[in-house]
Write a protein that holds these residues in place. Structure first.
Motif: not given
Length: 408
Positions: A42-56
């Motif tokens: 699940f390593a981030l691919q080129t151009g891929e970004e994490l979407v933050p959870f708002i429940d942390y």
């Protein structure tokens, strides 16, 4: 009965040999890890970004507590590998971390055996029955509460020797009922049966002799191809695949075979659940000890990657536990239909599987996402309301875990 001691070398020589053997063990095991799935999934691919959870919230910290008990969580948002790196692996123990001297350390096996035995670390490292076991280890107190965020879990490949082979070499007496595993750590406690006098007792847990003789139960001296870190129980720990972590004693130094029940603090007065049993007369709520882990899945992360003028989203996570093979994982978006996720990697009967779901048409706004695992028996990971109908406990929480994100 005279105790048998394995003599290999002087303490200084043992220490050097142990280090050498452990490094050899690490190299050999590491070579096998690649074929077992130790790679970035699940390593981030080129151009891929994490979407933050708002429940942390600010209540979650990977380094949660320094001592009494020591607690460190794995941040599931960092889940990229099938095996959890040792330095990121969760930690929970009742006492302080033990820093053992490998040269002085011994494993003693005694009690209701014909031939009490003492092993050095080198003795165990050189045994021909050593093997690797892939296993997900979960604390029974793992949950989706804000301070933990289901971070008391990790997956590793453990290297060691079978408990059954050692016990059979010692010769179990016919009276044998339980096998107790004691660590090097100890706790002081006032014992009511001794007039509230204070005693220092080693941290221990027992299992039935039938469970101890199961082929998968082992004593591990390596983790992910390297010697056990101190926080994971160096030089030796118990590994019981399919059980919660409280049973898997660290810094193991003694195995005592008993003809009766062991009633130590963490057996008789801790690690219990109140479980519902349905009878013709109604529901019977029964106190039971915690043992095998439950069917569970978690959403670890959401990512997005641009596709033309819009983003495509991916939900990813892990699933493990329960009495049967996990067949499917399903994902629900905003209380809609359940949809099948893709199984990205499996790696053993006792290890978690990694899964993902491609979410192509996400819209702006807040979204609730939840997963559930289904096993070969048709058992489904419960909702929280379903779980509470059959389990009254702050442990063994395998309820579905809704996650929240906001898309702009």
């Amino acid at each position: 009965m005279e105790k048998v001691t394995r003599r290999t070398a002087a303490p200084e020589a043992i220490l050097k040999a142990s280090r050498r053997e452990l490094l050899c063990s690490g190299a050999a095991a590491a070579a096998g890890l690649a074929s077992a799935g130790l790679r970035s999934l699940f390593a981030l691919q080129t151009g891929e970004e994490l979407v933050p959870f708002i429940d942390y919230t600010r209540g979650f910290r990977a380094e949660a507590q320094a001592s009494n008990p020591r607690m460190k969580c794995f941040d599931l948002r960092q889940l990229t590998l099938w095996t959890t790196p040792s330095e990121e692996f969760f930690v929970f123990h009742q006492t302080e971390t033990i820093r053992a001297d490998a040269a002085r350390w011994r494993l003693q096996i005694g009690g209701f055996v014909e031939r009490p035995v003492e092993f050095t670390l080198t003795d165990l490292l050189r045994r021909p029955d050593r093997r690797d076991v892939a296993m997900t280890l979960e604390c029974s107190g793992n949950s989706g509460t804000p301070g933990i965020m289901n971070g008391l879990v990790g997956n590793a490949i453990w290297t060691g020797v079978n408990v059954a082979s050692l016990l059979k070499e010692c010769g179990l007496k016919s009276e044998t009922r339980e096998v107790v595993f004691f660590g090097m750590d100890s706790e002081k406690e006032k014992k009511w049966e001794a007039g509230d006098a204070e005693y220092s007792s080693p941290h221990g847990r027992s299992i039935s002799v039938q469970d101890a003789l199961a082929s998968e139960v082992m004593l591990a001296f390596a983790m992910n191809g390297q010697p056990l870190p101190a926080e994971q129980g160096f030089p030796l720990r118990l590994i019981i695949p399919g059980w919660y972590g409280m049973a898997q004693i660290k810094w193991l130094t003694r195995i005592e075979v008993l003809d009766r029940r062991y009633e130590g603090r963490h057996m008789a007065r801790n690690y219990h659940s109140l479980r519902a049993v349905e009878t013709p007369e109604g529901t019977l709520w029964m106190d039971t000890s915690i043992s095998r882990n439950n069917l569970k899945s978690v959403i670890a992360r959401v990512t997005r990657q641009r596709s033309g003028e819009r983003f495509e989203y991916k939900v990813a996570g892990a699933a493990w536990g329960g009495p049967a093979r996990i067949e499917t994982v399903e994902v629900q978006l905003d209380r809609g239909l359940w949809r099948s996720a893709r199984i990205d990697h499996r790696g053993g009967d006792f290890a978690w599987l990694l899964w993902s779901y491609d979410w192509k048409y996400a819209t702006a706004g807040r979204h609730t996402i939840v997963s559930r695992a289904i096993n070969a028996r048709g058992e489904v990971q419960p909702t929280r309301d379903e779980l509470r109908k059959r389990l009254a406990s702050n442990r063994e929480d395998n309820a579905q875990w809704p996650r929240q994100i906001a898309i702009t």
